[in-house]
Design a protein around this motif. Structure first.
Motif, short mmCIF file in Angstrom:
data_model
loop_
_atom_site.label_atom_id
_atom_site.label_comp_id
_atom_site.label_asym_id
_atom_site.label_seq_id
_atom_site.Cartn_x
_atom_site.Cartn_y
_atom_site.Cartn_z
N ALA A 85 -24.96 -65.27 54.11
CA ALA A 85 -25.07 -65.11 52.67
C ALA A 85 -26.46 -65.72 52.17
O ALA A 85 -27.48 -65.05 51.61
CB ALA A 85 -24.13 -65.66 51.63
N CYS A 86 -26.86 -67.05 52.82
CA CYS A 86 -27.95 -67.75 52.45
C CYS A 86 -29.02 -66.93 52.95
O CYS A 86 -30.44 -66.50 52.31
CB CYS A 86 -28.21 -69.18 53.04
N ILE A 87 -29.10 -66.43 54.36
CA ILE A 87 -30.29 -65.54 54.73
C ILE A 87 -30.30 -64.12 53.96
O ILE A 87 -31.63 -63.81 53.75
CB ILE A 87 -29.96 -65.17 56.24
N GLY A 88 -29.49 -63.41 53.56
CA GLY A 88 -29.47 -62.39 52.84
C GLY A 88 -30.01 -62.49 51.37
O GLY A 88 -30.59 -61.65 50.92
N LEU A 89 -29.80 -63.56 50.88
CA LEU A 89 -30.33 -63.81 49.55
C LEU A 89 -31.54 -64.40 49.36
O LEU A 89 -32.22 -64.12 48.41
CB LEU A 89 -29.10 -64.72 48.72
N ALA A 90 -31.99 -65.28 50.33
CA ALA A 90 -33.43 -65.90 50.04
C ALA A 90 -34.43 -64.81 50.02
O ALA A 90 -35.41 -65.06 49.21
CB ALA A 90 -33.44 -66.72 51.40
N PRO A 91 -34.86 -63.82 50.59
CA PRO A 91 -35.77 -62.67 50.46
C PRO A 91 -35.64 -62.28 49.08
O PRO A 91 -36.71 -61.72 48.71
CB PRO A 91 -35.43 -61.82 51.72
N VAL A 92 -34.69 -62.04 48.44
CA VAL A 92 -34.52 -61.52 47.07
C VAL A 92 -35.07 -62.54 46.05
O VAL A 92 -36.05 -62.21 45.30
CB VAL A 92 -33.01 -61.17 46.63
N LEU A 93 -35.23 -63.87 46.41
CA LEU A 93 -35.65 -64.89 45.40
C LEU A 93 -37.25 -64.71 45.81
O LEU A 93 -38.01 -64.94 44.94
CB LEU A 93 -35.28 -66.23 45.82
N VAL A 94 -37.78 -64.53 46.78
CA VAL A 94 -39.22 -64.36 47.14
C VAL A 94 -39.67 -63.05 46.40
O VAL A 94 -40.69 -63.25 45.87
CB VAL A 94 -39.34 -64.00 48.64
N MET A 95 -38.96 -62.06 46.52
CA MET A 95 -39.37 -60.79 45.70
C MET A 95 -39.40 -61.12 44.24
O MET A 95 -40.34 -60.58 43.52
CB MET A 95 -38.55 -59.78 46.05
N ASN A 96 -38.51 -61.90 43.51
CA ASN A 96 -38.35 -61.98 42.38
C ASN A 96 -39.53 -63.13 41.74
O ASN A 96 -39.89 -62.91 40.52
CB ASN A 96 -37.10 -62.64 42.10
N LEU A 97 -39.86 -63.82 42.53
CA LEU A 97 -41.13 -64.65 42.25
C LEU A 97 -42.49 -64.02 42.48
O LEU A 97 -43.52 -64.50 42.02
CB LEU A 97 -41.06 -66.08 42.96
N ALA B 238 -24.22 -61.43 43.33
CA ALA B 238 -25.50 -62.24 42.95
C ALA B 238 -26.19 -61.15 41.80
O ALA B 238 -26.78 -61.55 40.85
CB ALA B 238 -26.56 -62.29 43.93
N ASP B 239 -26.07 -60.05 41.93
CA ASP B 239 -26.40 -58.91 40.93
C ASP B 239 -25.79 -59.13 39.54
O ASP B 239 -26.22 -58.86 38.57
CB ASP B 239 -26.26 -57.66 41.48
N LYS B 240 -24.66 -59.69 39.71
CA LYS B 240 -23.76 -59.44 38.48
C LYS B 240 -23.85 -61.06 37.70
O LYS B 240 -23.99 -61.26 36.45
CB LYS B 240 -22.24 -59.36 38.61
N TYR B 241 -23.69 -62.07 38.74
CA TYR B 241 -23.54 -63.61 38.33
C TYR B 241 -24.76 -64.35 38.26
O TYR B 241 -24.93 -65.43 37.83
CB TYR B 241 -22.38 -64.31 38.85
N GLY B 242 -25.91 -63.75 38.92
CA GLY B 242 -27.43 -64.50 39.06
C GLY B 242 -27.42 -64.93 40.58
O GLY B 242 -26.48 -65.28 41.37
N ARG B 243 -28.91 -64.58 40.83
CA ARG B 243 -29.23 -64.77 42.22
C ARG B 243 -29.22 -66.05 42.78
O ARG B 243 -28.86 -66.54 43.80
CB ARG B 243 -30.45 -63.87 42.65
N TYR B 244 -29.76 -66.93 41.77
CA TYR B 244 -29.84 -68.50 41.83
C TYR B 244 -28.36 -69.08 42.22
O TYR B 244 -28.24 -70.04 43.03
CB TYR B 244 -30.70 -69.05 41.05
N ASN B 245 -27.78 -68.70 41.19
CA ASN B 245 -26.21 -69.28 41.07
C ASN B 245 -25.46 -68.95 42.19
O ASN B 245 -24.97 -70.12 43.01
CB ASN B 245 -25.64 -68.80 39.79
N VAL B 246 -25.62 -67.89 42.89
CA VAL B 246 -24.70 -67.39 44.13
C VAL B 246 -25.19 -68.08 45.36
O VAL B 246 -24.66 -68.74 46.12
CB VAL B 246 -24.59 -65.88 44.17
#
Length: 444
Positions: A352-364, A306-314
């Motif tokens: 993966a879904c549970i691990g990436l969702a909080p990152v999206l919250v912080m990004n917004l 996700a840090d390389k190819y995009g957090r939303y994409n992954v």
């Protein structure tokens, strides 16, 4: 240079005037410079990462055992109750861990992570100790669901958020390594419970787990910290409602709601549904550590990508994968081998879904000062989904004569709906091009 020399001359002249004259001018108060933020890779950042890891181990990692307790209560302590009724115990515990997050977020924003984690650890251990003495439905609901559930919430939110405040470039990886603690806990606790139940009984099994949580909680309190300014402020309900007035966060909340509908159903009913397909009880209970071991990979590898190819994409890719296997692998897979493969694949995707969702919250989030309560708002929405999904799935299974196939279809459809809202959110935040521009994705 001329300006600097002039300033030096003025300072010397002012000093001579001050020495020669009786009245002295009041000293100028020195402006305190803000403390420089800690950089990625510092010992304090890695200690926070360790503390967050153990915080997730004892909170979300413990709740990864809900399928074991669902099966245990149906077979032994609460065998006179229906599957849907028993699911309220586990779903309420999961619900409170998430729904109580705005309170832990408020404490985190004002006092840092140690205060809520300290209180939460005491509540969680006390609740589990009381559950070890319980024998009736309402006793399990009060001790394990409510007291322990609130305790895990006070640990969970600060443990997720704190380590990511030290990282920006590697935020997704830091978040994944933190949340991976729940995967390790989800392997250790089920193995402990399965091994100890037939030897020392339910009561001492719960107490042993509580003592382990107590020790790891002490390590968490010592190691955890957050790299963000704190300002004591009163709880403002209007401020808490602000994300619900922002379109991007509203879309994110709907995404999170259906995401947890898609994930919580298999988490809760995997063992029970495997037993209905003819798998032995011991093997069905071992599906939980298999699933959580795979989720460790799901909460680390996709976060690196996700840090390389995009957090939303992954996130979109793993969410699509998870929804597909709930249909393409679970429904036709009746054998033990197929069920074990499903447990591993679902563990990877859901982790993966549970691990990436909080990152999206912080990004917004518009600023680091709002990480805690905005993360809490998102988790509260997910908590409502976690509370309602198991009873709905249990009722669907009851209408289907004990088969959980339709319940898994319900979970898969929820996953596809969640994916639609995530695609819309991605388009609004960073555009519709395939390549994700991380500079537009936000983040502080």
């Amino acid at each position: 240079m001329a300006s600097i020399e002039k300033q030096d001359h003025d300072v010397e002249q002012d000093a001579r005037i001050s020495d020669d004259s009786t009245p002295s001018t009041p000293p100028v108060k020195e402006v305190e410079k803000p403390q420089a933020p800690a950089k990625e890779g510092t010992p304090k950042a890695y200690l926070a990462l360790l503390g967050g890891f153990f915080g997730l181990f004892i909170s979300f990692g413990w709740l990864n055992c809900i399928a074991i307790f669902q099966a245990e209560y149906e077979v032994n302590q609460l065998r006179t109750y229906s599957s849907s009724e028993i699911s309220w115990i586990t779903s309420t515990e999961f619900f409170l861990m998430l729904f109580f997050s705005p309170v832990s977020g408020y404490l985190f924003d004002n006092y840092g992570p140690r205060v809520p984690i300290f209180i939460g650890g005491l509540l969680q251990v006390f609740g589990l100790m009381m559950a070890s003495l319980s024998s009736k439905y309402y006793q399990f609901l009060l001790s394990q669901s409510i007291v322990s559930g609130i305790g895990t919430s006070l640990i969970f939110n600060p443990s997720v958020t704190s380590p990511m405040t030290y990282f920006r470039k590697g935020r997704a990886l830091a978040g994944g390594l933190t949340v991976a603690g729940s995967s390790v806990g989800g392997v250790v606790f089920p193995l402990m419970v399965n091994h100890l139940l037939p030897k020392i009984g339910f009561g001492w099994t719960m107490r042993t787990c509580a003592f382990l949580i107590l020790g790891l909680w002490a390590i968490t309190v010592c190691c955890i910290s957050a790299n963000m300014p704190r300002k004591n402020r009163n709880f403002d309900f209007q401020r808490f409602l602000q994300p619900f007035k922002e379109l991007n966060f509203l879309i994110l909340f709907v995404f999170a709601f259906f995401l947890y509908w898609a994930i919580v159903v298999p988490l809760n009913y995997l063992s029970v549904s495997a037993i209905t397909r003819g798998m032995s009880i011991s093997m069905a209970l071992n599906l939980i550590p298999i699933m959580n071991a795979a989720s460790f990979l799901g909460r680390t590898i996709p976060n690196v990508l996700a840090d390389k190819y995009g957090r939303y994409n992954v996130t979109m890719a793993v969410l699509l994968f998870t929804a597909i296997i709930e249909l393409a692998l679970w429904l036709p897979g009746k054998s033990n081998a197929a069920i074990i493969v499903f447990a591993a694949f679902f563990g990877f995707g859901s982790g993966a879904c549970i691990g990436l969702a909080p990152v999206l919250v912080m990004n917004l989030s518009p600023s680091p000062q709002e990480y805690g309560f905005r993360m809490g708002a998102a988790l509260a929405v997910a908590g409502v989904a976690s509370l309602t999904a198991p009873p709905i799935a249990g009722a669907i299974a009851a209408k289907s004569h004990g088969s959980y196939d339709n319940a898994f279809i319900f979970a898969a459809v929820s996953g596809f709906i969640s994916l639609v809202f995530l695609i819309v959110l991605r388009g609004k935040v960073i555009g519709w091009k395939l390549k994700e521009n991380t500079s537009k994705a936000g983040g502080h």
